[in-house]
Design an enzyme around this catalytic site. Structure first.
Site: not given
Length: 505
Positions: A283, A357
């Protein structure tokens, strides 16, 4: 040892008083007592006018002199000179139309206004519908909450919630008690979310779960790294591979008294990324600032389980906390890797910053294959696409069972945590096809629909269960202290899920 302020959020001593207001006021020292009165579109109601008379004020004169706003959440303080009056501070609280939503906002503003005081006495919401009373209590409790801070002895701490809350008049005591307990679950989820990640790692969260399990009558099981490897939990192991603090899977079980074979069983799965760098798909710096809250889903599930006994939740509930830190290092999992999840399904990695996920897929597959739930639900700060779609006011809910989805939406309406039904668009499913594995974990080039694609991926691991997914990326964090929220994790979903579970039979 866990900090007791984290696992036991400070709350007020609440009571519902069916005595004359004058008698209740006489129980408290007037100097640090706040007497709160509602101001709505029609002015001050009869109970408010009576309260003002007890301190020597006339409702009409007060409104003409102070011109208090009636907008929900507006608070006007009226100081009184020392003397024989039963209170020194009157708070004129705008309640708007008097709806449940307006009373929730009014309660939050009032809770903030009386932080640090010894007592609050009020008739606001007395005799109103139960949903309105519940909203007031939730708002008042959450407004009094302040996030924990790690301070030196030289820094002034944040004022605590008002010590005593006395609701005077025809309130339903059980409704108030349950509402405050749900609000306390939200506070616990917020506390866990804001713990710095140099303290909060997967093992630390597991330790808090064990402590809360002992306190609240839950059975707790924890898988360490070796046990995860033996069990084939490839998603958790891949995401946590580069971290100095290995992953954990935590299972908590609540069984109500008298439960039998026909008692419904609900499994809740929470995303528990204790810090997210993005992995090799790292990020930008500003994108990491809030990543200590990326375990909010797991914190919410833990807080829900911890409240089940107090609220006498009538169904069996299992919570699964999928815990890992997504770090960067020589052992990092890579784009293009193929991992094997619990149960054997293989997944091609498309982006290491879509790690949530992966850990939840392990937990969902375990729930489907081993626990046989009647309803399987997951909650996660999952996709930026959810925030883009709905902002910070509501969260998308996906469901394979319309009845479950509708029940969750109703629960959100009751608690002010609004959900919006999103479709599981089958046309998008081919975008998850992989050339080298059973499925790709993100949509391929041109896939789009990020929140929907993530939900379609998770559905693959829920089997044929009645399954729902809450993507709280937009609503799970707040940048400001305002209304019901404090800066940091919001705990969105804790009250909603508890209300849903309480209504289930």
């Amino acid at each position: 040892m866990p900090d007791p302020e984290l696992l036991n959020p400070p709350t007020s001593d609440w009571s519902v008083q069916d005595r004359p207001l004058a008698d209740v006021l006489a129980d408290h020292e007037p100097g640090d007592l706040a007497l709160a009165v509602a101001v709505g579109e029609a002015g001050v109601d009869a109970s408010g006018a009576e309260a003002l008379e007890l301190v020597g004020l006339d409702a009409t004169s007060v409104r003409a002199t102070w011109e208090p706003p009636v907008a929900a959440g507006a608070v006007t303080a009226v100081p009184l000179a020392p003397g024989e009056r039963a209170a020194r501070t009157i708070l004129l609280v705008g309640v708007g139309t008097g709806s449940a939503a307006d009373l929730r906002s009014a309660g939050a503003a009032l809770g903030r206004a009386v932080r640090g005081r010894s007592a609050l006495v009020t008739t606001i919401g007395a005799g109103e519908p139960l949903a309105t009373q519940s909203a007031l209590a939730e708002g008042l409790a959450l407004g009094g909450y302040a996030s924990p801070r790690w301070l030196s002895d030289r820094t002034t701490p944040t004022p605590a919630p008002v010590a005593v809350v006395a609701l005077v008049g025809p309130y339903d005591g059980d409704v108030v008690r349950r509402s405050v307990r749900r609000a306390t679950a939200t506070m616990l989820a917020r506390n866990l979310a804001v713990v710095p990640s140099n303290t909060k790692n997967p093992a630390w969260v597991a330790a808090q779960a064990r402590t809360l399990g002992r306190r609240h009558g839950l059975d707790v099981t924890v898988w360490n790294e070796r046990e995860l490897r033996a069990g084939g939990f490839g998603g958790l192991l891949a995401v946590g591979a580069a971290s100095a603090t290995p992953p954990r899977l935590v299972r908590l079980d609540w069984t109500p008294e008298g439960a039998g074979a026909r008692t419904p069983h609900v499994v809740l799965v929470g995303k528990g990324i204790t810090f997210d760098t993005g992995g090799l798909d790292i990020k930008p710096a500003e994108g990491m600032l809030a990543m200590k809250t990326d375990m909010s889903g797991a914190g919410i599930v833990l807080s829900v389980l911890a409240a089940c006994r107090d609220l006498a939740v009538p169904v069996r509930v299992t919570g699964l906390l999928a815990l890992a830190e997504n770090a960067v290092g020589a052992a990092s999992y890579r784009p293009g890797d193929v991992i094997t999840h619990y149960g054997g399904r293989t997944v091609e990695i498309g982006n290491t910053d879509a790690e949530g996920r992966l850990v939840m897929a392990d937990a969902l597959a375990y729930a489907d294959l081993e626990l046989e739930p009647d309803v399987l639900l997951d909650i996660a700060t999952l996709t930026g696409a959810a925030r883009v779609a709905l902002g910070r006011s509501m969260a998308p809910v996906y469901a394979t069972d319309d009845a479950v989805g509708e029940a969750l939406v109703r629960a959100g309406e009751a608690t002010g945590e609004r959900l919006w039904p999103f479709p599981l668009v089958e046309d998008y499913r081919p975008n998850l096809d992989s050339d080298v594995a059973d499925i790709n974990h993100i949509a391929g080039i041109g896939g789009g629909a990020g929140s929907i694609s993530a939900a379609l991926f998770l559905r693959e691991f829920a089997g044929s269960r009645s399954w729902a997914h809450l993507d709280i990326a937009g609503v799970g964090r707040s940048d400001v202290d305002s209304g019901l929220h404090t800066k940091g994790g919001t705990g969105f979903g804790a009250r909603l899920l508890l209300h849903w579970l309480e209504e289930m039979r």
